[in-house]
Design a protein around this motif. Sequence first.
Motif, PDB file in Angstrom:
ATOM      1  N   THR A 185      17.915  12.325   9.219  1.00  0.00           N
ATOM      2  CA  THR A 185      19.062  11.996  10.060  1.00  0.00           C
ATOM      3  C   THR A 185      20.041  13.288  10.229  1.00  0.00           C
ATOM      4  O   THR A 185      20.330  13.560  11.143  1.00  0.00           O
ATOM      5  CB  THR A 185      20.040  10.827   9.524  1.00  0.00           C
ATOM      6  OG1 THR A 185      20.251  10.935   8.211  1.00  0.00           O
ATOM      7  CG2 THR A 185      19.459   9.465   9.776  1.00  0.00           C
ATOM      8  N   LEU A 186      20.262  14.050   8.955  1.00  0.00           N
ATOM      9  CA  LEU A 186      21.058  15.222   9.083  1.00  0.00           C
ATOM     10  C   LEU A 186      20.553  16.282  10.102  1.00  0.00           C
ATOM     11  O   LEU A 186      21.127  17.080  10.642  1.00  0.00           O
ATOM     12  CB  LEU A 186      21.286  15.697   7.593  1.00  0.00           C
ATOM     13  CG  LEU A 186      22.324  16.949   7.388  1.00  0.00           C
ATOM     14  CD1 LEU A 186      23.890  16.440   7.929  1.00  0.00           C
ATOM     15  CD2 LEU A 186      22.448  17.240   5.955  1.00  0.00           C
ATOM     16  N   SER A 187      19.080  16.596   9.615  1.00  0.00           N
ATOM     17  CA  SER A 187      18.453  17.654  10.277  1.00  0.00           C
ATOM     18  C   SER A 187      18.641  17.540  11.827  1.00  0.00           C
ATOM     19  O   SER A 187      19.195  18.404  12.757  1.00  0.00           O
ATOM     20  CB  SER A 187      17.283  18.009  10.019  1.00  0.00           C
ATOM     21  OG  SER A 187      16.977  17.674   8.544  1.00  0.00           O
ATOM     22  N   LEU A 188      18.192  16.234  12.233  1.00  0.00           N
ATOM     23  CA  LEU A 188      18.339  15.792  13.743  1.00  0.00           C
ATOM     24  C   LEU A 188      19.676  15.928  14.235  1.00  0.00           C
ATOM     25  O   LEU A 188      19.994  16.458  15.411  1.00  0.00           O
ATOM     26  CB  LEU A 188      17.877  14.396  13.903  1.00  0.00           C
ATOM     27  CG  LEU A 188      16.065  14.178  13.777  1.00  0.00           C
ATOM     28  CD1 LEU A 188      15.702  12.900  13.892  1.00  0.00           C
ATOM     29  CD2 LEU A 188      15.347  15.259  14.705  1.00  0.00           C
ATOM     30  N   GLY A 189      20.747  15.556  13.203  1.00  0.00           N
ATOM     31  CA  GLY A 189      21.832  15.575  13.759  1.00  0.00           C
ATOM     32  C   GLY A 189      22.333  17.013  14.076  1.00  0.00           C
ATOM     33  O   GLY A 189      23.292  17.248  14.990  1.00  0.00           O
ATOM     34  N   TYR A 190      22.065  17.830  13.349  1.00  0.00           N
ATOM     35  CA  TYR A 190      22.191  19.439  13.259  1.00  0.00           C
ATOM     36  C   TYR A 190      21.787  20.002  14.713  1.00  0.00           C
ATOM     37  O   TYR A 190      22.674  20.567  15.343  1.00  0.00           O
ATOM     38  CB  TYR A 190      21.777  20.124  12.124  1.00  0.00           C
ATOM     39  CG  TYR A 190      21.943  21.691  12.344  1.00  0.00           C
ATOM     40  CD1 TYR A 190      23.445  22.025  12.201  1.00  0.00           C
ATOM     41  CD2 TYR A 190      21.052  22.509  12.581  1.00  0.00           C
ATOM     42  CE1 TYR A 190      23.650  23.462  12.286  1.00  0.00           C
ATOM     43  CE2 TYR A 190      21.306  23.731  12.562  1.00  0.00           C
ATOM     44  CZ  TYR A 190      22.678  24.229  12.431  1.00  0.00           C
ATOM     45  OH  TYR A 190      22.948  25.516  12.663  1.00  0.00           O
ATOM     46  N   VAL A 191      20.515  19.462  15.031  1.00  0.00           N
ATOM     47  CA  VAL A 191      20.045  19.906  16.411  1.00  0.00           C
ATOM     48  C   VAL A 191      20.699  19.408  17.481  1.00  0.00           C
ATOM     49  O   VAL A 191      21.221  20.150  18.297  1.00  0.00           O
ATOM     50  CB  VAL A 191      18.490  19.388  16.699  1.00  0.00           C
ATOM     51  CG1 VAL A 191      18.072  19.718  17.767  1.00  0.00           C
ATOM     52  CG2 VAL A 191      17.582  19.889  15.421  1.00  0.00           C
ATOM     53  N   ILE A 192      21.173  18.237  17.427  1.00  0.00           N
ATOM     54  CA  ILE A 192      22.181  17.582  18.445  1.00  0.00           C
ATOM     55  C   ILE A 192      23.596  18.611  18.462  1.00  0.00           C
ATOM     56  O   ILE A 192      23.855  18.750  19.450  1.00  0.00           O
ATOM     57  CB  ILE A 192      22.603  16.259  17.997  1.00  0.00           C
ATOM     58  CG1 ILE A 192      21.248  15.202  18.343  1.00  0.00           C
ATOM     59  CG2 ILE A 192      23.755  15.686  19.050  1.00  0.00           C
ATOM     60  CD1 ILE A 192      21.505  13.806  17.867  1.00  0.00           C
ATOM     61  N   SER A 193      24.062  18.829  17.297  1.00  0.00           N
ATOM     62  CA  SER A 193      25.357  19.499  17.343  1.00  0.00           C
ATOM     63  C   SER A 193      24.977  20.947  17.935  1.00  0.00           C
ATOM     64  O   SER A 193      26.114  21.429  18.747  1.00  0.00           O
ATOM     65  CB  SER A 193      25.709  19.764  16.081  1.00  0.00           C
ATOM     66  OG  SER A 193      26.368  20.942  15.416  1.00  0.00           O
ATOM     67  N   VAL A 194      23.834  21.528  17.715  1.00  0.00           N
ATOM     68  CA  VAL A 194      23.783  22.826  18.075  1.00  0.00           C
ATOM     69  C   VAL A 194      23.476  22.894  19.597  1.00  0.00           C
ATOM     70  O   VAL A 194      23.939  23.607  20.469  1.00  0.00           O
ATOM     71  CB  VAL A 194      22.383  23.625  17.637  1.00  0.00           C
ATOM     72  CG1 VAL A 194      22.051  24.860  18.598  1.00  0.00           C
ATOM     73  CG2 VAL A 194      22.595  23.991  16.260  1.00  0.00           C
ATOM     74  N   MET A 195      22.764  21.632  20.271  1.00  0.00           N
ATOM     75  CA  MET A 195      22.755  21.697  21.434  1.00  0.00           C
ATOM     76  C   MET A 195      23.954  21.461  22.247  1.00  0.00           C
ATOM     77  O   MET A 195      24.205  21.891  23.518  1.00  0.00           O
ATOM     78  CB  MET A 195      21.550  20.415  21.843  1.00  0.00           C
ATOM     79  CG  MET A 195      20.323  20.765  21.371  1.00  0.00           C
ATOM     80  SD  MET A 195      19.087  19.448  21.691  1.00  0.00           S
ATOM     81  CE  MET A 195      18.238  19.946  23.128  1.00  0.00           C
ATOM     82  N   VAL A 216      16.420  11.320  18.361  1.00  0.00           N
ATOM     83  CA  VAL A 216      15.344  11.835  19.024  1.00  0.00           C
ATOM     84  C   VAL A 216      15.565  11.682  20.607  1.00  0.00           C
ATOM     85  O   VAL A 216      15.423  12.574  21.379  1.00  0.00           O
ATOM     86  CB  VAL A 216      13.912  11.419  18.687  1.00  0.00           C
ATOM     87  CG1 VAL A 216      12.857  11.898  19.551  1.00  0.00           C
ATOM     88  CG2 VAL A 216      13.635  11.777  17.115  1.00  0.00           C
ATOM     89  N   ALA A 217      16.122  10.559  20.868  1.00  0.00           N
ATOM     90  CA  ALA A 217      16.278  10.206  22.424  1.00  0.00           C
ATOM     91  C   ALA A 217      17.437  11.064  22.818  1.00  0.00           C
ATOM     92  O   ALA A 217      17.519  11.695  23.843  1.00  0.00           O
ATOM     93  CB  ALA A 217      16.520   8.974  22.722  1.00  0.00           C
ATOM     94  N   TRP A 218      18.565  11.199  22.055  1.00  0.00           N
ATOM     95  CA  TRP A 218      19.587  12.255  22.261  1.00  0.00           C
ATOM     96  C   TRP A 218      18.982  13.513  22.502  1.00  0.00           C
ATOM     97  O   TRP A 218      19.584  14.372  23.502  1.00  0.00           O
ATOM     98  CB  TRP A 218      20.624  12.226  21.280  1.00  0.00           C
ATOM     99  CG  TRP A 218      21.849  11.189  21.608  1.00  0.00           C
ATOM    100  CD1 TRP A 218      22.232   9.945  20.929  1.00  0.00           C
ATOM    101  CD2 TRP A 218      22.784  11.203  22.451  1.00  0.00           C
ATOM    102  NE1 TRP A 218      23.225   9.358  21.473  1.00  0.00           N
ATOM    103  CE2 TRP A 218      23.486  10.132  22.559  1.00  0.00           C
ATOM    104  CE3 TRP A 218      23.068  12.192  23.593  1.00  0.00           C
ATOM    105  CZ2 TRP A 218      24.563   9.944  23.402  1.00  0.00           C
ATOM    106  CZ3 TRP A 218      23.987  11.908  24.387  1.00  0.00           C
ATOM    107  CH2 TRP A 218      24.955  10.980  24.209  1.00  0.00           C
ATOM    108  N   ILE A 219      18.323  14.118  21.568  1.00  0.00           N
ATOM    109  CA  ILE A 219      17.879  15.472  21.714  1.00  0.00           C
ATOM    110  C   ILE A 219      17.000  15.587  23.031  1.00  0.00           C
ATOM    111  O   ILE A 219      17.237  16.668  23.746  1.00  0.00           O
ATOM    112  CB  ILE A 219      16.882  15.717  20.631  1.00  0.00           C
ATOM    113  CG1 ILE A 219      17.873  16.059  19.177  1.00  0.00           C
ATOM    114  CG2 ILE A 219      16.004  17.069  20.674  1.00  0.00           C
ATOM    115  CD1 ILE A 219      16.930  15.949  17.988  1.00  0.00           C
ATOM    116  N   ALA A 220      16.105  14.711  23.408  1.00  0.00           N
ATOM    117  CA  ALA A 220      15.319  14.759  24.808  1.00  0.00           C
ATOM    118  C   ALA A 220      16.374  14.766  25.662  1.00  0.00           C
ATOM    119  O   ALA A 220      16.367  15.579  26.898  1.00  0.00           O
ATOM    120  CB  ALA A 220      14.644  13.809  24.683  1.00  0.00           C
ATOM    121  N   ALA A 221      17.484  14.012  25.808  1.00  0.00           N
ATOM    122  CA  ALA A 221      18.351  13.938  27.026  1.00  0.00           C
ATOM    123  C   ALA A 221      19.254  15.230  27.024  1.00  0.00           C
ATOM    124  O   ALA A 221      19.330  15.801  28.155  1.00  0.00           O
ATOM    125  CB  ALA A 221      19.345  12.774  26.788  1.00  0.00           C
TER     126      ALA A 221
END
Lengths: 308, 260
Positions: free
Chosen positions: B144-154, B234-239
């Motif tokens: 959850t943290l790694s994906l959260g980081y990707v979201i934050s960078v995006m 993951v859905a957030w990252i795609a969007a």
Amino acid sequence: MIRVESLTKVFRRPHAFSGPFGALRTLVTRRYDERVAVDGVSFEIPEGEIVGYLGPNGAGKSTTVKMLTGILTPTSGRIEVDGRVPWRDREANARAVGVVFGQRSQLWWDLPLIDSLRLVGDLYDVPAARFTGSLRRMCDLLGLDDFLDTPVRQLSLGQRMRGDLAAAMLYDPPILYLDEPTVGLDVLAKQAVREFIVDTNRAGRTTVVLTTHDLADVEALCRRIILIDKGRVLYDGGIDDLVTAYAPPRRLVVELADGETRTFEIAGGTSVPELIAQVAAEHAIRDLSIEEPDLESVIKQIYAESMR
Amino acid sequence: MIRPLAGMARIGLRFQLAYRSDVIMTVLALIAQVFLLRMVWTAVYGGSGQARGLTLDALLAYLSLANLQAFATTPVIPRIAHFRIRTGMVFFDLSRPTGYLSQMAAFQVGHTFGGLLMLAPAVPVVLLVGTITPTAQPLGYVATLSLGYVISVMMSLLICVIGFWTLETGAISLLYRLVSHFFAGTMVPLSFFPGALGVLAEALPFKYMGYVPAAVYVGHLSGGQVGRAVAVEVAWIAALAALLWAVWRRAHRRVVINGG
Ligand SMILES: Nc1ncnc2c1ncn2[C@@H]1O[C@H](COP(=O)(O)OP(=O)(O)OP(=O)(O)O)[C@@H](O)[C@H]1O
Ligand SMILES: [Mg+2]
């Protein structure tokens, strides 16, 4: 080979509001301000040539350079650089050109110079051995060794400019756009930059488009100039031809015994000795000199005419 | 191509290390914040053992962790990008053979890495103040943290790109920082947010930087909830990827470079 045809750039941007919420109003406004920066410019530059791209402040020089690099998209007209359209084929174009903007730097302000140079090596994927060789050459030509490890913010203007030249050339691009690379430099630093440009041009048949307000740069480096104003080409050709074509008449400058200075235009066909004899007959002369038309006086005259 | 990105990441790291004094202040602010939150929340709980399914110990562990995460990953690229757009230096970023967004993302990753290195001395203090013990769900936490980081960078890339429109985004950056920290739940866990605010906080992606991973760590979220959180991330990252791509294409076309 650079080919530019009827190149035009009109800046159209939302009217900038001031005051509270100005930024928000600017964001949603439908009011636009327009400004024609480049207006139907055409020219061709063959490989290996150094061309001076000149014009008064606001003429559209930097805007042209930004379009040549593919960062700005023209409003209309065409550009081809070695067969590529810069803004469509950005990546290939990026690898083929080096840019120096004297007014701003590509170096990372807070980091030692060498970090920015290494970054350039990485971004352009320069093989390690070639990078070392290139860096060595830059250090020798531009004397970078003394400040490679100094943070860029601590460099003098001339040192920073040499760093920027190195960064623009590290990956050996066949085309160089130099926008005021000597601005603010002292005589010796200017000399070093000029020598570097000549050397690069000779060694690699690098094409150079040089923008500058220092006509000594132009006289030292270019045989051809393109002169623009208000976005239009005023002259495109050899410097010698320009001076001959536009040359204002030579002038005889006389200092009289009472300290007054008089100038006499030497109209075509006048014999200079006769003119001097005539002036000497009427006045007591302390000193005299003849002013030959030079590039500066010619350019001054052209700018003045286009202002009218 | 990995080399240009590695190069940019190295610059981001060096940049972070060049501002050591900033980091010392950040460390102090982090420790102070964690201490203050501990005092406030201990007083709020009084003697009661639980509130909304969180014991005081779990809450303190949660808050300390959420703040550590938020401080370590505070995005720097909006500030960098806006400075470079305003001064016209962005010209050079755009003239590289590597894409602008990937350059910025790589810079951010390097910068975060540098931040982690420099925050390291504060970690034992934070762990102690929050009486943080090893988690029962290490995998869920890391995911959850790694994906959260990707979201934050995006999200920060999105803020960077907005700079091409407004050319002046100091206020937007500040607003983003406030909103993102608040909705990440660094002061108050999301499950304490009342009514509409709670719904909003649940719907926004900011919680993935703070609340969600920290809640997974302390066991407030567990089992199927973790799996669902990962799926939504993951859905957030795609969007966000689609949105970024669309916005960037439009921004790219209207780029102007200040100064000449
Ligand atoms: N981003 C912009 N938005 C609006 N107008 C612009 C912008 N950039 C340049 N201009 C305008 O376009 C014209 C040409 O500018 P440009 O920078 O190309 O001039 P220049 O020939 O490089 O001048 P200088 O010798 O002073 O550097 C100027 O009138 C300028 O005000
Ligand atoms: Mg200019």
